[in-house]
Design a protein around this motif. Structure first.
Motif, short mmCIF file in Angstrom:
data_model
loop_
_atom_site.label_atom_id
_atom_site.label_comp_id
_atom_site.label_asym_id
_atom_site.label_seq_id
_atom_site.Cartn_x
_atom_site.Cartn_y
_atom_site.Cartn_z
N SER A 29 0.83 -1.20 0.00
CA SER A 29 0.00 0.00 0.00
C SER A 29 0.86 1.25 0.00
N PRO A 30 0.33 2.39 -0.47
CA PRO A 30 1.08 3.64 -0.39
C PRO A 30 1.47 3.97 1.05
N LEU A 31 0.59 3.67 2.00
CA LEU A 31 0.88 3.94 3.41
C LEU A 31 2.07 3.12 3.88
N THR A 32 2.12 1.83 3.49
CA THR A 32 3.25 0.97 3.86
C THR A 32 4.54 1.49 3.25
N ALA A 33 4.48 1.91 1.98
CA ALA A 33 5.67 2.43 1.32
C ALA A 33 6.18 3.69 2.02
N LEU A 34 5.28 4.50 2.57
CA LEU A 34 5.68 5.73 3.26
C LEU A 34 6.23 5.45 4.66
N MET A 35 5.95 4.25 5.20
CA MET A 35 6.39 3.96 6.55
C MET A 35 7.92 3.89 6.66
N ASP A 36 8.60 3.44 5.61
CA ASP A 36 10.06 3.32 5.68
C ASP A 36 10.73 4.67 5.91
N PRO A 37 10.40 5.72 5.12
CA PRO A 37 11.02 7.03 5.41
C PRO A 37 10.64 7.56 6.79
N ILE A 38 9.40 7.28 7.23
CA ILE A 38 8.97 7.74 8.55
C ILE A 38 9.79 7.04 9.64
N LYS A 39 9.95 5.73 9.52
CA LYS A 39 10.75 4.97 10.50
C LYS A 39 12.20 5.43 10.49
N LEU A 40 12.75 5.64 9.28
CA LEU A 40 14.14 6.07 9.16
C LEU A 40 14.33 7.42 9.83
N ASP A 41 13.40 8.35 9.62
CA ASP A 41 13.49 9.66 10.24
C ASP A 41 13.41 9.55 11.75
N LYS A 42 12.53 8.67 12.23
CA LYS A 42 12.37 8.49 13.68
C LYS A 42 13.65 7.95 14.31
N PHE A 43 14.23 6.90 13.69
CA PHE A 43 15.44 6.30 14.25
C PHE A 43 16.64 7.23 14.13
N GLN A 44 16.70 7.99 13.02
CA GLN A 44 17.80 8.95 12.84
C GLN A 44 17.73 10.04 13.90
N SER A 45 16.50 10.52 14.16
CA SER A 45 16.32 11.55 15.17
C SER A 45 16.71 11.03 16.55
N LYS A 46 16.31 9.80 16.85
CA LYS A 46 16.65 9.19 18.15
C LYS A 46 18.16 9.04 18.30
N TYR A 47 18.82 8.61 17.20
CA TYR A 47 20.28 8.44 17.23
C TYR A 47 20.98 9.79 17.46
#
Length: 199
Positions: free
Chosen positions: A133-151
């Motif tokens: 789904s488009p939502l699933t495809a968008l989850m990867d950049p969202i997760k990456l941004d979240k983990f990058q911010s946490k790091y």
């Protein structure tokens, strides 16, 4: 489907004319797909799952497994269905390849024959059997941004700051003098700056 009255119709070709078949079993099935739901609800339910995870499933109830005239249509929660590619076989009903599906309901797993499943799915370049789904495809950049911010927060946090300067004093400096020098440096540069002082 954007139109409120949009639904499949059965028509029979008579010469050059197409005549509606209002009493066709397929039309009757859409008018009353099951005792609890309308066709419009089933379509909305499928679209919701398509947007959410890229897959939607309808179970076609038939008098015998994989055969006979369908008598009911039931939408299935897409997050409880798993395609089983290893079950691929030639269907006795259609003569074409078909796979079965696993339905997991509260930990109880049931195998549903592929002849009784309608599987809608978005294209997925990574997995032929599951939609993306488009939502699933968008989850990867969202997760990456979240983990990058946490790091970055951890790396540049108060207790893990990169020193702005590294100051080295002679190795033979005794412990007392070393502590005095450290205090003098902190007073001179200010306590707010992170400086590494070493021997």
């Amino acid at each position: 489907l954007s139109a409120t009255d949009a639904r499949p119709e059965m028509k029979k070709r008579v010469g050059e004319e197409l005549r509606a078949q209002p009493n066709h079993p397929f039309v009757k099935l859409l008018d009353r797909p099951n005792p609890l739901m309308t066709w419009e609800f089933i379509m909305r339910y499928c679209v919701w799952w398509m947007y959410l995870i890229g897959n939607a499933y309808i179970f076609v109830s038939t008098p015998v497994v994989g055969g006979g005239i369908p008598d009911e249509l039931w939408p299935l929660p897409a997050n409880a269905i798993t395609p089983l590619p290893k079950s691929i076989r030639i269907s006795k009903l259609t003569g074409k390849p078909v796979i079965d599906y696993e339905y997991n309901l509260d930990g109880r797993k049931t195998i549903l024959p592929g002849e009784n499943i309608i599987h809608f799915r978005y294209p997925n370049p990574f997995d032929y059997w599951q939609g993306l789904s488009p939502l699933t495809a968008l989850m990867d950049p969202i997760k990456l941004d979240k983990f990058q911010s946490k790091y970055l927060q951890g790396f540049f946090g108060k207790d893990n700051a990169i020193p702005t300067a590294i100051i080295s004093v002679p190795q033979e400096t005794n412990e007392f003098d070393f502590e005095v020098i450290k205090e003098q440096i902190r007073e001179q540069f200010g306590a707010g700056r992170r400086s590494a002082i070493t021997r």
